[in-house]
Write an enzyme that holds these catalytic residues in place. Structure first.
Site, mmCIF file in Angstrom:
data_model
loop_
_atom_site.group_PDB
_atom_site.id
_atom_site.type_symbol
_atom_site.label_atom_id
_atom_site.label_comp_id
_atom_site.label_asym_id
_atom_site.label_seq_id
_atom_site.Cartn_x
_atom_site.Cartn_y
_atom_site.Cartn_z
ATOM 1 C CB CYS A 76 -0.915 -0.006 1.229
ATOM 2 S SG CYS A 76 -1.904 1.503 1.410
ATOM 3 C CB CYS A 226 -4.857 3.491 -4.940
ATOM 4 S SG CYS A 226 -4.071 1.865 -5.010
#
EC number: 5.1.1.7
Length: 284
Positions: A76, A226
């Site tokens: 992430c 993201c």
């Protein structure tokens, strides 16, 4: 009743509940269900998931990420920037450049510090994985998935797929404001051609160094940003001749901007902010 202390942080609006596992103890069997509970905006704290900052045998810290549906992710980008900020500001590291362990390998973080606070973080996300088997994706015999025909519910699209330690598929659109994020996104996320599921990105090319971007994240749905997806979008854009290698590309996400470079050496570098929202105690 059990409890743990937490810090809520975000990178461009992509928020997670961060737990310092150097100080807290949570049974492994409860991590998935707790991620679901703390993420709930009505009955929990409200976030895109839960990230654990853990001891590591190969780096100063290790990051474990649990999505809002309870599934464990491998990487992430926004989370890495927040982990880097937390680790530096809490004295877990002294150098401004250090490694973070993830389930997809080691990544290098460099923090920018002003008056003792981390304002920006650059993450070396490593080399993108471009082979079909590395994404993974089932489909044509071609080794790479670049501008490949892709049919969904009788409609034809073109996709490019990239792994940044987690799988991404990119759709190019003419207007990001009308991108079918909430309609096409959840269908493609669970498409059987992606056996591990996939993050679904929609990209509008502004020019050769600027992209608009929206995302449907695997396990979380629509999010404000993201980081790995933005990296994948730039790699895909280079592969499709829309942006240039070794050149900074500004990616405009719903939550703000990231600067991404796919270097000639092969690594992808991501620079962006990380911010602390609040701290507290969660009871379970």
């Amino acid at each position: 009743m059990n409890k743990f202390s937490f810090t809520k942080m975000h990178g461009l609006g992509n928020s997670y509940i961060y737990v310092n596992m150097f100080e807290e103890t949570i049974p492994e069997s409860l991590l998935s269900s707790l991620a679901v509970k703390v993420s709930n905006v009505n009955t929990g704290i409200g976030a895109d998931g839960m990230i654990l900052i853990c001891p590591s045998e190969v780096a100063p810290v290790k990051m474990r990420i649990f999505n809002s549906d309870g599934s464990e992710g491998k990487n992430c980008g926004n989370g890495l920037r927040c982990v880097a900020k937390y680790a530096y500001e809490h004295g877990m590291v002294k150098d401004r450049s250090f490694f973070i362990e993830t389930l997809s390998g080691l990544v290098k973080a460099e923090v920018t510090v002003e008056n003792g606070a981390v304002t920006n973080v650059t993450i070396d996300m490593g080399k993108p994985r471009l082979k079909r088997s590395e994404i993974p994706m089932i489909g044509l015999d071609a080794e790479r998935v670049v501008a490949e025909p892709f049919e969904v519910d009788g409609k034809q699209y073109e996709i490019t797929a990239v792994s940044m330690g987690n799988p991404h598929v990119i759709f190019y659109v003419d207007d990001i404001t009308t991108a079918p994020v909430t309609t096409l996104g959840p269908i493609v996320e669970k498409d059987e051609r992606f056996p591990e599921g996939v993050n679904v990105e929609f990209v509008e090319v502004v020019n050769d160094h600027e992209l608009h971007f929206r995302v449907w994240e695997r396990g979380s749905g629509v999010t404000q940003a993201c980081g790995t997806g933005a990296c994948a979008a730039v790699v895909a854009s280079v592969l499709n001749g829309k942006t240039a290698r070794n050149k900074e590309t500004v990616v405009h996400l719903a939550g703000g901007d990231l600067i991404i470079t796919w270097t000639d050496e092969g690594n992808v570098r991501m620079t962006g902010p990380a911010e602390t929202i609040c701290t507290g105690v969660y009871y379970y």
